[in-house]
Motif scaffolding. Structure first.
Motif, PDB file in Angstrom:
ATOM      1  N   LYS A  98       3.535   3.673   4.235  1.00  0.00           N
ATOM      2  CA  LYS A  98       3.037   4.024   5.570  1.00  0.00           C
ATOM      3  C   LYS A  98       1.663   4.659   5.437  1.00  0.00           C
ATOM      4  O   LYS A  98       1.507   5.669   4.739  1.00  0.00           O
ATOM      5  CB  LYS A  98       4.000   4.976   6.270  1.00  0.00           C
ATOM      6  N   LYS A 101      -2.432   5.724   9.732  1.00  0.00           N
ATOM      7  CA  LYS A 101      -2.319   5.278  11.120  1.00  0.00           C
ATOM      8  C   LYS A 101      -0.867   5.071  11.542  1.00  0.00           C
ATOM      9  O   LYS A 101      -0.596   4.775  12.710  1.00  0.00           O
ATOM     10  CB  LYS A 101      -3.094   3.970  11.318  1.00  0.00           C
ATOM     11  N   ASN A 103       1.008   2.693  10.156  1.00  0.00           N
ATOM     12  CA  ASN A 103       1.367   1.299   9.896  1.00  0.00           C
ATOM     13  C   ASN A 103       2.258   1.226   8.660  1.00  0.00           C
ATOM     14  O   ASN A 103       1.885   1.740   7.592  1.00  0.00           O
ATOM     15  CB  ASN A 103       0.115   0.446   9.675  1.00  0.00           C
ATOM     16  N   TYR A 105       3.847  -1.041   5.883  1.00  0.00           N
ATOM     17  CA  TYR A 105       3.621  -2.341   5.244  1.00  0.00           C
ATOM     18  C   TYR A 105       4.830  -2.725   4.400  1.00  0.00           C
ATOM     19  O   TYR A 105       5.198  -2.012   3.461  1.00  0.00           O
ATOM     20  CB  TYR A 105       2.376  -2.290   4.352  1.00  0.00           C
ATOM     21  N   THR A 109       8.990  -6.286   8.074  1.00  0.00           N
ATOM     22  CA  THR A 109       8.728  -5.317   9.145  1.00  0.00           C
ATOM     23  C   THR A 109       8.792  -5.980  10.517  1.00  0.00           C
ATOM     24  O   THR A 109       9.335  -5.414  11.467  1.00  0.00           O
ATOM     25  CB  THR A 109       7.353  -4.652   8.972  1.00  0.00           C
ATOM     26  N   THR A 364       0.372  -5.967  18.616  1.00  0.00           N
ATOM     27  CA  THR A 364       0.649  -6.065  17.185  1.00  0.00           C
ATOM     28  C   THR A 364       0.176  -7.417  16.665  1.00  0.00           C
ATOM     29  O   THR A 364       0.520  -8.459  17.234  1.00  0.00           O
ATOM     30  CB  THR A 364       2.161  -5.905  16.919  1.00  0.00           C
ATOM     31  N   TYR A 374       3.042  -5.875   8.608  1.00  0.00           N
ATOM     32  CA  TYR A 374       3.253  -4.448   8.910  1.00  0.00           C
ATOM     33  C   TYR A 374       3.683  -4.281  10.356  1.00  0.00           C
ATOM     34  O   TYR A 374       3.535  -5.174  11.201  1.00  0.00           O
ATOM     35  CB  TYR A 374       1.984  -3.626   8.648  1.00  0.00           C
ATOM     36  N   LEU A 375       4.205  -3.082  10.649  1.00  0.00           N
ATOM     37  CA  LEU A 375       4.534  -2.674  12.003  1.00  0.00           C
ATOM     38  C   LEU A 375       4.235  -1.178  12.113  1.00  0.00           C
ATOM     39  O   LEU A 375       4.571  -0.419  11.207  1.00  0.00           O
ATOM     40  CB  LEU A 375       6.003  -2.943  12.322  1.00  0.00           C
ATOM     41  N   ASN A 376       3.609  -0.793  13.210  1.00  0.00           N
ATOM     42  CA  ASN A 376       3.298   0.611  13.404  1.00  0.00           C
ATOM     43  C   ASN A 376       4.559   1.373  13.812  1.00  0.00           C
ATOM     44  O   ASN A 376       5.377   0.881  14.589  1.00  0.00           O
ATOM     45  CB  ASN A 376       2.227   0.771  14.479  1.00  0.00           C
ATOM     46  N   THR A 379       5.156   1.761  17.546  1.00  0.00           N
ATOM     47  CA  THR A 379       5.657   0.522  18.142  1.00  0.00           C
ATOM     48  C   THR A 379       7.139   0.358  17.844  1.00  0.00           C
ATOM     49  O   THR A 379       7.929  -0.046  18.711  1.00  0.00           O
ATOM     50  CB  THR A 379       4.876  -0.682  17.603  1.00  0.00           C
TER      51      THR A 379
END
Length: 397
Positions: A98, A101, A103, A105, A109, A364, A374-376, A379
């Motif tokens: 992580k 930000k 995100n 990875y 994800t 995204t 990746y995903l924040n 989110t």
């Protein structure tokens, strides 16, 4: 509540799930099963494991409803992920790193370990809040979706274990969105994969032989590529990719050396037929091209999925009405679409159960199957809030 430096427990669970490398080929699901059973135990919920084949587990976690005679809600996801090229990643694809930000990875994800954990974390809130619903909620974690689901959902829907779930409606995966409009998949195209095989006169490359495999094969190939061009034109006219038939030549085989005219050549194609296309007409057309090209040319089908009826998005479908109503309450923008690919939902629809594909990942970048997926975390957490409301509505009579 979490302190400024304390990670949300749902995010921690998500990252732990991502760190289990359920990656093809030769997936080992054992650690994943252990993790999911631990999640069920932490909520005091029953879980079961059904093996469709050796080392091909289906995990079911159940939140029992007050009226078990009612049709249940199935929230399905898959445990497996596609292969990675580690040298192309900024961070280890199974570290779940992580950044500053937020995100996260890791492979999976977006596709689709996020959704599986979001289901569980929404249910965890119900448990903590001591909420109960009319309908039973089942959460399923499937194997092998990324390689067609033959020893996963395709098999599972034929079993007594599945029938005992009494499923009335299913939620499955959707797709990330680069803006605030979320794709909503209510059907999928039909896969047709085949070879055109051509045999002809062999001989020395210095001569002009008649009836060669190449000239006959190219006659059919050009017909198919003309068909592809006509489908591409539909895209330029504003149609969505899920509304058209995609046609791609993906393999060419044959020949031994440059100065030898080969006795046989072949071309392989991947076709995804739009929902309004009759596959029998397509097969008849391709067979006709083969006959027109000359003797010794034939169609060899490698894979053909059964055509499925799309889930209705109208007043005749009460599940859809509840889903849509909750999305409207939250101000979510939906784009109903036919899925351009094919996932586990197709096996659900084939047995007459309505299903929707939905992954709340707005703003995204779409990175499923790509490097640096990746995903924040914000989110991800927002998705739990969204599922919390939708699942609650669907589970209420």
């Amino acid at each position: 509540m979490c302190s400024a430096n304390e990670e949300n427990k749902a995010v921690t669970n998500f990252r732990k799930y991502l760190q289990i490398p359920t990656v093809h080929p030769n997936v080992d699901y054992s650690k994943c099963v252990e993790f999911l059973q631990l999640q069920a135990k932490s909520m005091g919920l029953p879980s079961s494991v059904h093996y469709m084949a050796p080392k091909k587990p289906v995990v079911i976690i159940t939140f029992q409803g007050q009226k078990p005679q009612l049709e249940s809600l199935l929230l399905t996801s898959h445990m497996d992920v596609v292969p990675v090229y580690p040298e192309k990643w900024t961070y280890d694809p199974f570290l779940a790193y992580k950044d500053e930000k937020g995100n996260i990875y890791a492979r999976g994800t977006q596709d689709m370990k996020s959704v599986g954990i979001q289901y569980l974390e929404a249910i965890r809130r119900y448990v903590n809040e001591k909420l109960t619903f009319d309908r039973t909620i089942h959460v399923s974690f499937m194997p092998d979706e990324e390689i067609g689901g033959i020893l996963g959902m395709a098999h599972f829907v034929k079993t007594n274990a599945f029938r005992s779930l009494n499923v009335g409606f299913t939620l499955d995966e959707g797709l990330a969105s680069i803006n605030d409009v979320i794709p909503l998949y209510y059907g999928e195209r039909t896969i047709l994969q085949f070879y055109i095989r051509s045999s002809g006169t062999p001989g020395h490359g210095s001569l002009l032989h008649y009836n060669t495999a190449a000239e006959k094969l190219m006659f059919v190939v050009n017909k198919i590529l003309d068909w592809r061009t006509s489908e591409k034109m539909k895209l330029s006219q504003g149609m969505d990719i899920g509304q058209v038939t995609s046609v791609n030549m993906t393999m060419l085989n044959g020949g031994s050396q440059l100065n030898v005219v080969p006795p046989e050549l072949s071309a392989g194609f991947d076709v995804r037929m739009a929902t309004d296309v009759d596959y029998r007409n397509i097969l008849n057309t391709i067979t006709g091209w083969c006959q027109e090209s000359g003797d010794g040319v034939w169609l060899e089908i490698c894979k053909r999925n059964e055509q499925t009826t799309p889930t209705k998005l109208d007043d005749s479908n009460p599940w859809w009405l509840k889903f849509k109503n909750e999305c409207n309450k939250m101000g979510l923008k939906l784009k109903p679409s036919i899925c351009p690919a094919a996932g586990d939902s197709r096996y659900i629809r084939q047995i007459g159960i309505p299903a929707l594909g939905f992954s709340p990942m707005t703003y995204t970048k779409i990175l499923l199957h790509d490097h640096d997926e990746y995903l924040n975390e914000k989110t991800f957490l927002n998705g739990i809030d969204i599922y919390y409301n939708i699942i609650k509505a669907l589970a209420t009579e």
